[in-house]
Design a protein around this motif. Structure first.
Motif, PDB file in Angstrom:
ATOM      1  N   ASP A   1       0.193  -8.559   3.958  1.00  0.00           N
ATOM      2  CA  ASP A   1       0.770  -7.900   2.957  1.00  0.00           C
ATOM      3  C   ASP A   1       1.626  -6.999   3.865  1.00  0.00           C
ATOM      4  O   ASP A   1       2.596  -6.269   3.309  1.00  0.00           O
ATOM      5  CB  ASP A   1       0.245  -6.787   1.945  1.00  0.00           C
ATOM      6  CG  ASP A   1      -0.441  -5.895   3.214  1.00  0.00           C
ATOM      7  OD1 ASP A   1      -1.430  -4.851   2.278  1.00  0.00           O
ATOM      8  OD2 ASP A   1      -1.202  -5.967   4.577  1.00  0.00           O
TER       9      ASP A   1
ATOM     10  N   TYR B   1     -12.531  -0.814  -0.961  1.00  0.00           N
ATOM     11  CA  TYR B   1     -11.948   0.134  -0.308  1.00  0.00           C
ATOM     12  C   TYR B   1     -12.062  -0.086   0.972  1.00  0.00           C
ATOM     13  O   TYR B   1     -11.319   0.069   2.159  1.00  0.00           O
ATOM     14  CB  TYR B   1     -13.080   1.793  -0.149  1.00  0.00           C
ATOM     15  CG  TYR B   1     -12.442   2.299   0.520  1.00  0.00           C
ATOM     16  CD1 TYR B   1     -11.550   3.276   0.746  1.00  0.00           C
ATOM     17  CD2 TYR B   1     -13.225   2.865   1.812  1.00  0.00           C
ATOM     18  CE1 TYR B   1     -10.718   4.682   1.613  1.00  0.00           C
ATOM     19  CE2 TYR B   1     -12.749   3.919   2.604  1.00  0.00           C
ATOM     20  CZ  TYR B   1     -12.185   4.629   2.460  1.00  0.00           C
ATOM     21  OH  TYR B   1     -11.324   5.707   3.797  1.00  0.00           O
TER      22      TYR B   1
ATOM     23  N   LYS C   1       0.173   2.301   5.626  1.00  0.00           N
ATOM     24  CA  LYS C   1      -0.874   2.610   4.831  1.00  0.00           C
ATOM     25  C   LYS C   1      -1.667   2.835   4.836  1.00  0.00           C
ATOM     26  O   LYS C   1      -3.283   3.569   4.100  1.00  0.00           O
ATOM     27  CB  LYS C   1      -1.295   1.106   5.442  1.00  0.00           C
ATOM     28  CG  LYS C   1      -2.707   0.393   4.453  1.00  0.00           C
ATOM     29  CD  LYS C   1      -2.629  -1.170   5.185  1.00  0.00           C
ATOM     30  CE  LYS C   1      -3.880  -2.078   3.882  1.00  0.00           C
ATOM     31  NZ  LYS C   1      -4.325  -3.561   4.807  1.00  0.00           N
TER      32      LYS C   1
ATOM     33  N   SER D   1      -2.422  -6.724   8.779  1.00  0.00           N
ATOM     34  CA  SER D   1      -2.525  -7.443   7.190  1.00  0.00           C
ATOM     35  C   SER D   1      -0.833  -8.282   7.303  1.00  0.00           C
ATOM     36  O   SER D   1      -0.323  -7.987   7.575  1.00  0.00           O
ATOM     37  CB  SER D   1      -3.300  -6.651   6.528  1.00  0.00           C
ATOM     38  OG  SER D   1      -2.126  -5.991   6.194  1.00  0.00           O
TER      39      SER D   1
ATOM     40  N   ASN E   1      -9.449  -2.288   2.246  1.00  0.00           N
ATOM     41  CA  ASN E   1      -8.314  -2.645   2.457  1.00  0.00           C
ATOM     42  C   ASN E   1      -7.723  -1.691   3.778  1.00  0.00           C
ATOM     43  O   ASN E   1      -6.880  -1.365   4.068  1.00  0.00           O
ATOM     44  CB  ASN E   1      -7.589  -1.150   1.207  1.00  0.00           C
ATOM     45  CG  ASN E   1      -6.939  -2.780  -0.442  1.00  0.00           C
ATOM     46  OD1 ASN E   1      -6.635  -2.544  -0.215  1.00  0.00           O
ATOM     47  ND2 ASN E   1      -8.457  -2.831  -0.631  1.00  0.00           N
ATOM     48  N   SER E   2      -9.196  -0.695   4.054  1.00  0.00           N
ATOM     49  CA  SER E   2      -8.849   0.011   5.519  1.00  0.00           C
ATOM     50  C   SER E   2      -9.397  -1.059   6.573  1.00  0.00           C
ATOM     51  O   SER E   2      -9.883   0.319   7.492  1.00  0.00           O
ATOM     52  CB  SER E   2     -10.428   1.053   5.371  1.00  0.00           C
ATOM     53  OG  SER E   2     -11.408   0.690   4.751  1.00  0.00           O
TER      54      SER E   2
ATOM     55  N   HIS F   1      -2.285   4.807   1.671  1.00  0.00           N
ATOM     56  CA  HIS F   1      -2.677   4.091   0.977  1.00  0.00           C
ATOM     57  C   HIS F   1      -4.215   4.259   0.685  1.00  0.00           C
ATOM     58  O   HIS F   1      -5.159   4.057  -0.239  1.00  0.00           O
ATOM     59  CB  HIS F   1      -1.526   3.158   0.529  1.00  0.00           C
ATOM     60  CG  HIS F   1      -2.853   1.908  -0.393  1.00  0.00           C
ATOM     61  ND1 HIS F   1      -2.547   2.929  -1.491  1.00  0.00           N
ATOM     62  CD2 HIS F   1      -3.115   0.403  -0.410  1.00  0.00           C
ATOM     63  CE1 HIS F   1      -3.474   1.105  -2.682  1.00  0.00           C
ATOM     64  NE2 HIS F   1      -3.732   0.636  -1.794  1.00  0.00           N
ATOM     65  N   ILE F   2      -4.750   3.790   1.961  1.00  0.00           N
ATOM     66  CA  ILE F   2      -5.875   4.944   2.553  1.00  0.00           C
ATOM     67  C   ILE F   2      -6.327   5.957   1.397  1.00  0.00           C
ATOM     68  O   ILE F   2      -7.681   5.990   0.997  1.00  0.00           O
ATOM     69  CB  ILE F   2      -6.275   4.035   3.649  1.00  0.00           C
ATOM     70  CG1 ILE F   2      -5.849   2.726   4.384  1.00  0.00           C
ATOM     71  CG2 ILE F   2      -8.081   4.704   3.917  1.00  0.00           C
ATOM     72  CD1 ILE F   2      -5.974   2.270   5.581  1.00  0.00           C
TER      73      ILE F   2
ATOM     74  N   GLY G   1      -7.605  -2.630  -5.982  1.00  0.00           N
ATOM     75  CA  GLY G   1      -7.729  -2.909  -4.456  1.00  0.00           C
ATOM     76  C   GLY G   1      -6.511  -3.555  -4.346  1.00  0.00           C
ATOM     77  O   GLY G   1      -5.881  -3.186  -3.129  1.00  0.00           O
ATOM     78  N   THR G   2      -5.332  -4.930  -5.140  1.00  0.00           N
ATOM     79  CA  THR G   2      -4.198  -4.710  -4.281  1.00  0.00           C
ATOM     80  C   THR G   2      -3.127  -4.689  -5.340  1.00  0.00           C
ATOM     81  O   THR G   2      -1.922  -5.212  -4.807  1.00  0.00           O
ATOM     82  CB  THR G   2      -4.921  -6.655  -4.813  1.00  0.00           C
ATOM     83  OG1 THR G   2      -5.295  -7.072  -6.326  1.00  0.00           O
ATOM     84  CG2 THR G   2      -6.234  -7.027  -4.141  1.00  0.00           C
TER      85      THR G   2
END
Length: 744
Positions: free
Chosen positions: A690, A311, A322, A688, A314-315, A325-326, A274-275
């Motif tokens: 990041d 998931y 992003k 976020s 991260n979404s 990546h999702i 996830g990261t």
């Protein structure tokens, strides 16, 4: 008398426990020496003799201990292992007489005399090479034990909480030990335990646990897996973590015998998936997938819940970078669910039911907070995930029942707040419904959602907000009030409605009842053409209406030659050959629309600074990294070629992190200036952590360049217009039109 007897019993228990602790403490004073172990065994045997004498001398007190402290009476000398590090069996002590092991002990003891005890002995490359050669040539158990102990020392190097005096090793020795053990140890352990060279399932390990080989060597397997897990938590380099996970994939079947280690491995792999960055998410996902395939029910529930939770986390926020990546994470979740569809259905049913409960609360409460829980990226991305899952497994009987409730949820979300500001969300829902209808071959009335949009006043009147910036409807759920009045928003919405409506009708362009299905959409499109004042929209709608009429004529001509009714089972084979060749007018028309939409999306991506070059490489590298595990041994040496050692000062990590942040910031500042910087920024959302250093952090000269580019684009578009349109737009912008000079 009774109190005195109880007091004496307590004193005796405390005295007995103190003796046991003394025996164990004697053993823990120096784990590297086996000579102190005999002392602890003698004290343990003396304690057992005391318990036997107590049984004869005071049977009542013995019965009291048997009732209140049974573990003390069941103590025996077998509870103390011959080797506290690996738990060697008694019949394996003779393996320590191996020359390689004696050489290791001899060099360690001589170096200990020369150096201070705190520094420990030194491990040389010659020692490691001798163990490796002995393992390759003869497969001696003594060399394997020595190498595994060196592997443990390498994994725990520099830890302050270590209970033993660790040996000193250089970075070259560390790299040699790590690469050899990770590459070769799986085959060595399989050979020792009489397992197949590769593969295996949980049942294989369960049968192996009853054999003599497993009871003799299971401590070596546990040492290898436990130390590898420890070093995974210590490493920070993504390349090293990826290599370690790829090698551990081949040994994951051994985790069936160690449930506690299995849970920890799943937790670590989910965190990296996830990261992590680069190729680490791919390696972590392949490790989780192998665990689910080989261990089955032991880890399926935990893995399914873990990947879905990761998931969702991260979404929560989406932009053009992003989003890719999702999509990668969603594809991984769907792929993992395919390992066991009956178990995946149980989890999918619970998760979809949670989405339905959130929507029901919004429909009943009708508050801003309730609406916000539905109209957020986390909720919409979950709908996208289950849509893709149903499309992927629609042919399976396990996932077919989920299509209907998901369709009802998506339709309810699209109609929850019917305003023009949420047009991007409604179009997203229409796309999901079109995909479900196409995959399940089920009719869904998507046209009603799209035609209702055309009847809103925002799309029927001339724009009052000027040209506006280009709008990417794929990266937003809601637009501002100012954006709704712009020409760019109107064009994006109308063209998207035409594309999705054409997709819906093209799915049924070969149906025997196409004329009836298309009658209401065609009628409402004609009404829009009469009502709208924008010529370019009227022109696009007329083109779509002509294609619908041509397709109706195409199906009616074929329908006049048949004798069955539309509800007959034979109707499913109507125009089957034409469908395979794609000869209907709407099929040809939709191909043109898809090409136009692809060109428009490419233009938006090229003009956005938020699109990353590396974010789309995850999916491409899955097969590539899947084969990297079979690479030659030199790859391990290349990965562990740095001077990294675990357990270094945390300040070094912080300084490296700050340097990486500075480098990434410098790279962002060196990016070439491009147009339309703010196009893909999601409104009313906080990015976020990041995503620091996004568009808002860009330097001011870059913004000036961007504004200049946008201004030149506006001038170019104005040159293509008539002088009257230019003057009207200038009046709206607050500019006075230039007066024309009269000529004689």
């Amino acid at each position: 008398m009774d109190s005195l007897w109880q007091f004496s019993s307590v004193v005796f228990i405390m005295d007995a426990e103190e003796k046991v602790h003394e025996a164990l403490e004697v053993e823990e004073e120096d784990d590297n020496s086996n000579r102190k172990l005999s002392t602890s065994r003698r004290s343990a045997r003396e304690h057992m003799k005391q318990l036997e004498r107590l049984k004869e001398k005071d049977p009542e007190f013995y019965e009291f201990l048997k009732e209140h402290d049974r573990e003390l009476l069941e103590f025996n000398d077998e509870d103390i292992d011959d080797d506290t590090e690996f738990g060697m069996a008694n019949d394996d002590i003779q393996d320590l007489d191996d020359p390689a092991h004696e050489d290791f002990q001899l060099q360690s003891s001589t170096l200990k005399k020369e150096e201070k005890p705190s520094k420990g002995a030194a491990m040389t490359m010659a020692m490691v090479d001798s163990w490796c050669d002995s393992i390759r040539e003869n497969g001696k158990i003594g060399a394997i034990r020595s190498l595994l102990k060196a592997f443990r020392i390498a994994c725990h190097y520099g830890n302050d909480d270590s209970s033993e005096k660790l040996l000193v090793m250089s970075s070259n020795v560390f790299n040699r030990v790590m690469s050899f053990v990770l590459i070769e140890m799986d085959g060595i352990l399989r050979n020792m335990t009489k397992l197949p060279p590769s593969g295996g399932k949980k049942e294989t390990i369960m049968d192996l646990k009853n054999t003599k080989q497993w009871k003799k060597y299971n401590h070596l397997v546990k040492s290898y897996l436990g130390n590898s897990l420890h070093v995974l938590n210590q490493m920070t380099d993504t390349q090293m973590i990826s290599f370690t996970l790829r090698r551990l994939r081949y040994s994951c079947v051994f985790l069936a015998a160690f449930p506690s280690l299995l849970r920890k491995y799943i937790k670590v792999a989910l965190h990296f998936w996830g990261t992590g960055g680069g190729a680490l998410p791919v390696a972590s996902f392949l490790f989780l997938r192998d665990l689910c395939i080989r261990l089955g029910s032991d880890c399926l529930d935990e893995c399914f819940k873990g990947v879905y939770k990761a998931y969702v986390l991260n979404s929560q926020f989406v932009n053009a970078t992003k989003l890719q990546h999702i999509h990668f994470l969603g594809n991984c979740v769907i792929e993992l669910f395919g390992v066991d569809l009956p178990t995946a259905y149980q989890h999918a049913f619970i998760f979809i039911r949670q989405l339905a409960m959130i929507l029901r609360e919004a429909l009943n409460m009708k508050t801003t907070e309730a609406f916000r829980k539905v109209y957020e990226w986390k909720y919409i991305n979950c709908l996208e995930l289950w849509t893709e899952a149903i499309c992927a497994y629609c042919s399976e009987a396990d996932f077919q029942p989920l299509a209907y409730p998901l369709t009802q949820i998506i339709s309810g979300v699209a109609r929850l707040v019917p305003t023009a500001r949420y047009f991007p969300l409604r179009l997203r829902c229409a796309r999901m419904l079109n995909r479900i209808a196409s995959s399940t071959n089920t009719f869904i009335p998507v046209s009603m959602l799209l035609l209702d949009m055309l009847e809103m006043k925002e799309l029927n009147r001339s724009p009052t907000g000027g040209l506006g910036k280009a709008v990417d409807l794929h990266t937003m759920l809601k637009v501002s009030k100012v954006t709704v009045k712009t020409r760019s928003f109107q064009e994006a919405c109308v063209f998207s409605v035409i594309e999705e409506l054409a997709e819906h009708l093209a799915q049924w362009s070969y149906s025997v009842s196409f004329f009836e299905l298309s009658f209401v959409p065609a009628t409402r499109l004609r009404s829009f053409c009469k009502r709208t004042k924008i010529e370019r929209f009227r022109r696009e709608m007329k083109w779509l209406i002509r294609q619908i009429e041509a397709n109706s004529q195409f199906t009616n001509e074929k329908r006049a030659l048949i004798s069955f009714l539309p509800n007959d089972p034979v109707a499913s084979s109507f125009l089957e050959e034409e469908k395979r060749s794609g000869t209907s007018p709407l099929s040809k028309y939709i191909t043109t629309l898809r090409q136009r939409a692809q060109q428009r999306n490419n233009t938006l991506k090229e003009s956005s600074v938020l699109v990353g070059a590396q974010s789309s490489t995850f999916g491409k590298k899955i097969a590539e990294h899947d084969e990297e595990g079979d690479a030659p041994n030199e790859e391990g040496a290349a990965v562990f070629s740095s001077s990294w050692l675990p357990g270094k000062d945390s300040r070094d990590k912080q300084s490296k992190g700050e340097e990486n942040k500075k480098k990434s910031k410098d790279k962002r500042q060196r990016l070439p200036p491009v147009a339309a910087v703010d196009e893909d920024i999601v409104e009313d959302l906080i990015l976020s952590s990041d995503e620091d250093g996004s568009v808002s952090d860009s330097p001011s000269p870059r913004k000036e360049v961007v504004k200049a580019v946008e201004f030149t684009q506006k001038l170019q578009k104005q040159q293509l217009k008539s002088p009257k349109e230019v003057s009207k737009q200038n009046i709206h912008l607050g500019k006075k039109p230039k007066k024309r000079k009269r000529t004689g």
